[in-house]
Structure formats: C-alpha cells, structure tokens
Scaffold this motif. Sequence first.
Motif, PDB file in Angstrom:
ATOM      1  N   VAL A 238       0.836  -1.198   0.000  1.00  0.00           N
ATOM      2  CA  VAL A 238       0.000   0.000   0.000  1.00  0.00           C
ATOM      3  C   VAL A 238       0.870   1.248   0.000  1.00  0.00           C
ATOM      4  O   VAL A 238       0.555   2.250  -0.655  1.00  0.00           O
ATOM      5  CB  VAL A 238      -0.953  -0.010   1.209  1.00  0.00           C
ATOM      6  CG1 VAL A 238      -1.776   1.266   1.264  1.00  0.00           C
ATOM      7  CG2 VAL A 238      -1.877  -1.221   1.137  1.00  0.00           C
ATOM      8  N   ALA A 239       1.997   1.197   0.716  1.00  0.00           N
ATOM      9  CA  ALA A 239       2.925   2.324   0.727  1.00  0.00           C
ATOM     10  C   ALA A 239       3.453   2.613  -0.668  1.00  0.00           C
ATOM     11  O   ALA A 239       3.569   3.771  -1.090  1.00  0.00           O
ATOM     12  CB  ALA A 239       4.080   2.038   1.684  1.00  0.00           C
ATOM     13  N   GLY A 240       3.773   1.550  -1.422  1.00  0.00           N
ATOM     14  CA  GLY A 240       4.240   1.739  -2.794  1.00  0.00           C
ATOM     15  C   GLY A 240       3.178   2.363  -3.679  1.00  0.00           C
ATOM     16  O   GLY A 240       3.471   3.225  -4.515  1.00  0.00           O
ATOM     17  N   CYS A 241       1.938   1.940  -3.506  1.00  0.00           N
ATOM     18  CA  CYS A 241       0.833   2.530  -4.267  1.00  0.00           C
ATOM     19  C   CYS A 241       0.655   4.005  -3.898  1.00  0.00           C
ATOM     20  O   CYS A 241       0.393   4.852  -4.764  1.00  0.00           O
ATOM     21  CB  CYS A 241      -0.454   1.755  -4.006  1.00  0.00           C
ATOM     22  SG  CYS A 241      -0.457   0.069  -4.637  1.00  0.00           S
TER      23      CYS A 241
ATOM     24  N   GLY B  83      -8.072   5.730 -10.776  1.00  0.00           N
ATOM     25  CA  GLY B  83      -7.374   4.587 -10.183  1.00  0.00           C
ATOM     26  C   GLY B  83      -6.743   4.936  -8.853  1.00  0.00           C
ATOM     27  O   GLY B  83      -6.855   4.195  -7.881  1.00  0.00           O
ATOM     28  N   GLY B  84      -6.093   6.102  -8.789  1.00  0.00           N
ATOM     29  CA  GLY B  84      -5.460   6.522  -7.547  1.00  0.00           C
ATOM     30  C   GLY B  84      -6.454   6.760  -6.435  1.00  0.00           C
ATOM     31  O   GLY B  84      -6.175   6.480  -5.255  1.00  0.00           O
TER      32      GLY B  84
ATOM     33  N   SER C  78      -8.391  -3.725  -9.323  1.00  0.00           N
ATOM     34  CA  SER C  78      -8.872  -2.941 -10.458  1.00  0.00           C
ATOM     35  C   SER C  78      -8.254  -1.549 -10.459  1.00  0.00           C
ATOM     36  O   SER C  78      -7.902  -1.013 -11.520  1.00  0.00           O
ATOM     37  CB  SER C  78     -10.402  -2.825 -10.418  1.00  0.00           C
ATOM     38  OG  SER C  78     -11.007  -4.095 -10.480  1.00  0.00           O
ATOM     39  N   ALA C  79      -8.090  -0.958  -9.274  1.00  0.00           N
ATOM     40  CA  ALA C  79      -7.518   0.380  -9.181  1.00  0.00           C
ATOM     41  C   ALA C  79      -6.063   0.383  -9.620  1.00  0.00           C
ATOM     42  O   ALA C  79      -5.622   1.292 -10.349  1.00  0.00           O
ATOM     43  CB  ALA C  79      -7.637   0.899  -7.746  1.00  0.00           C
ATOM     44  N   ILE C  80      -5.290  -0.611  -9.196  1.00  0.00           N
ATOM     45  CA  ILE C  80      -3.882  -0.691  -9.610  1.00  0.00           C
ATOM     46  C   ILE C  80      -3.789  -0.855 -11.128  1.00  0.00           C
ATOM     47  O   ILE C  80      -2.975  -0.201 -11.794  1.00  0.00           O
ATOM     48  CB  ILE C  80      -3.165  -1.854  -8.897  1.00  0.00           C
ATOM     49  CG1 ILE C  80      -3.099  -1.603  -7.396  1.00  0.00           C
ATOM     50  CG2 ILE C  80      -1.761  -2.047  -9.466  1.00  0.00           C
ATOM     51  CD1 ILE C  80      -2.539  -2.764  -6.599  1.00  0.00           C
ATOM     52  N   ALA C  81      -4.626  -1.746 -11.675  1.00  0.00           N
ATOM     53  CA  ALA C  81      -4.607  -1.973 -13.125  1.00  0.00           C
ATOM     54  C   ALA C  81      -4.987  -0.704 -13.877  1.00  0.00           C
ATOM     55  O   ALA C  81      -4.336  -0.336 -14.868  1.00  0.00           O
ATOM     56  CB  ALA C  81      -5.561  -3.114 -13.475  1.00  0.00           C
TER      57      ALA C  81
END
Length: 479
Positions: A13-16, A109-110, A78-81
Amino acid sequence: MVDTRQRATALLVAGCFFMEMLDGTIVATAAPQMAASLATTPTSVGLVITVYLLTLAVLIPLSGWLTARYGARRIFLSAIALFTLASVGCALSGSLGMLVAMRVAQGAGGAMMVPVGRLLVLGTTARTDLPRIMAYIVWPGLLAPVVAPLLGGVLTTYATWHWIFLVNIPLGALAFAFARRLVTAGPTTAPPPLDLPGVLLGCTGLAALTWAAHLVAEPDSGWVTPAALAALALLVLAAAGRHLLRTAHPLVNLRTLDVVTFRASVSGGSLFWIVVGSMPFLLPLLFQEAFGWSAVKSGAVVLFVFVGNIGIKPATTPLLNRFGFRPLLLVSTVGLALAVAGCALLGATTPLPATAALVMLGGAARSLGLTCYSTIAFSDMAPERLRDANALSATANQLAGGLAVAVATVALRLGGALFDTPSGAYATAFCLLGAVCLAPAAGALRLRGDAGDAVRTRPGRPSRPASSNVTVSDSRKSE
C-alpha cells in the motif's frame, strides 16, 4: 506483533501511495517540455495536474461504498490496473485532450487504490500494531513531494517527459502481482443504495474548491474568480454537510467525527498536511529565486527533508509507546512550526550545513506528526465504523494536500505585497505557515493524556485479545 504478511501488505500500500503522490507533483517539472511536444502552452499543461487532483478529490469519497459493494480485493486490484494502464495512455498521448483524459483515468485509479489499500491493512491489524503499520504507510506521502522535482528534472533532462509516466509501468506491474498474492477475497456487505444527493453535493463542492486552489496557484490569476469559486464551493460543501448529517445512509459518514481522537486527526491533521505539503513547493523557490542556487543544488538540499523523515522513523513507534500521542503531537506540531518559521531567517550567506540541518529537523517533525495523526485516527474507532472513517480521513487528507500549494501561494503573495524583495516575501510566507501549524498544536493541547492509548504497547500491559483487532465490519456475503 506485526507478521510478515501484514508488513508486506503495508509496504505494498505504501508503494501505491508513493505512485499516487508522485504523479500529483512530478508533472510540474516537465510542463515546458510537454507543452512544446503537444503544441500548447505551459499554462495549459497545468490542467494536466489539476484534473488529476480534481479526480482524486471527487472520487475518494466513493471508495467506502464501492468497497462495501464489490469487495476490497476486487476494487484494489482494479484500481492498480487502471492506474497503470492510464499511465501507459499518458505516455502515448499525442494531444493535450488525450493526455487530460488519461489523467482523469489515472486519478480514478489513484482515488480507489490508496484508501481501499489502507482499509485492507487496517482490517487485519491489531490495535497495538497500528503505530508500526501506519509508519510504513505514511512515509511515501512524505517522500514523493520531496523527490518529485529532482526525479522529474533528471527524467526530462536526460530522457523525455514520457518517462515520468512510463516509470509507473514496472511499479504498477509489481504492485498488481504482489496484490494478487497477498490480498485475499475478504467479506463484503450489501450496502444501502448510493447516496446520490451526497455524491452530487459533496463531489461538486470538492471539485470547485480544488479548482479554486488551482486558480490561486496560477501566477497570472487574479483574486476575484478564485475567491468567488471558493465561496461557492464552501456553500455547496455546507449544504453537503447538512445533508450528510441528516440522511440515514450518507456517502461520507460525518457522524464518525463524534470520536474525539478521530476528530482531532481530521481537523489538526488537515492543517498539518497543508503546512507539510507547502514546504516542498516553497523551499525550491526560495533557494532558486531568492538565493540564486541551481536546480541541482536546491534539490539536493530539499532532500534533507527526507533524511529527517527516515532518521526519526525507527524511533516513532517506541516513542509513541513510551510517551503517548498528546506529547508527541505537541512536539511535532510546535517543532514543525518553529522549523518552518526558522526558514524565514535563512539567507544566501547562511552556512549550507545550517540550512540542511534546519530542513532536516523540519522533516523529522513532519514525519513524526503525520504518523501520529494517521495512527490516532483509528485508535478508538469501532470496527463497524472503520470503513466510513477511512473514507472521510482519506478525503480530508487529499483535500489538504490539494490546498497546500494554494495556501503557500497566498502566503507568498501577501509577503510580496508587504515587501519589495523576494527574501522579505518568502520570510513572511514562512512565518504565516508557521503560525498555521500552531493551530493543530492548540488542538493537541486539548486532548486527554490517555488519548489513543488503545493502540499503545507498554511494559507490563496485558496484550489485547484478538477480538480487539481493527476489523472491517461483519458481512452478509463473501466476494
């Protein structure tokens, strides 16, 4: 204790969070090159930044309802994609219109990626593990605005502007792969119907306020239009607040603010975020415009903010367990206020080590404060209200981050109206921002001494049973 899976999920989650924050700030450094490539003006490219922030502000409030309806794992993946594919679309854009459209998709997405990811982490974390887990999640929000100018400058100087989006492809692919392995299909609920009046009022108000902040930050904008738009936004948000407090199933549950520690996090934490977000904007301008430094030297000194972030991070959880939230919030808010106001004393002849030390101390204060605010937010929140609290907290944080540059710009313009020299204008801006940071300090003073103690671990204290974990509410069906 935090197990390996929880730590890995928190780092995911930190990376996102890092990707989302980076893409909100890095575009500014590439504006001239993007304008030349797309046959438009650098001012028009500012729209690329604004629509991204607008989309985040508008869609984050929907994250709680979507999670309840479709499940956290499905929405997170789905958000990451979507974020990654939209980054590809941004890099391939051949016109300003296409780039703006892709940035809207990227923002969508973010808006789902980080709030839902944070909910996934909170849903499996014992209260006493919250300080350590939130410390993992907070640091990217501190790192991204600091490294963005330097990274963007390097990419646009030695490559092309397309690479500021292409770097998201390997990061997004790794995040998606790890998310598929780490995140299990947890329970969902059958949510009430979507609160359409809340969507229309809340999202319109947030969008108008974000747009007004964008206009304020523009160097050639006057005061009349942004002020009128901000006044309209506040009226709409007031109407939204009235509706959300009266309806049975609101889009964002403002009733969660009746928890004292959560209310302190949303109110004081938002002001703290504004000051934190203003510094990576003001410091490079001070160093380059007032001191005449090069972009490389300026970026290198600003990186000492991150040195302070990293330096204090290993001690944050032990300090929380030893002293509690109230003392650390007082130290961090007053410390940041003094560090920010201290920047008013800097000059071109100030020894470089002294400048770096002041910047580093400010970085340590901001890291400690944001970890405390992020952790205390959920310390006393009932499990069945966690999803609502997470959505409101994420919305407040995003709005504060979006307003940071506008607040810094207003402070700088006020300084310019009082002084004829750049150094005087910047000194005034830093003093005003330091004064803003004293408001959350006053809020911290009003907290009880035992505020947030539910998440602290102290020697001799009996461990909490597993049932005290911060969990997502029980469900009636699985994903």
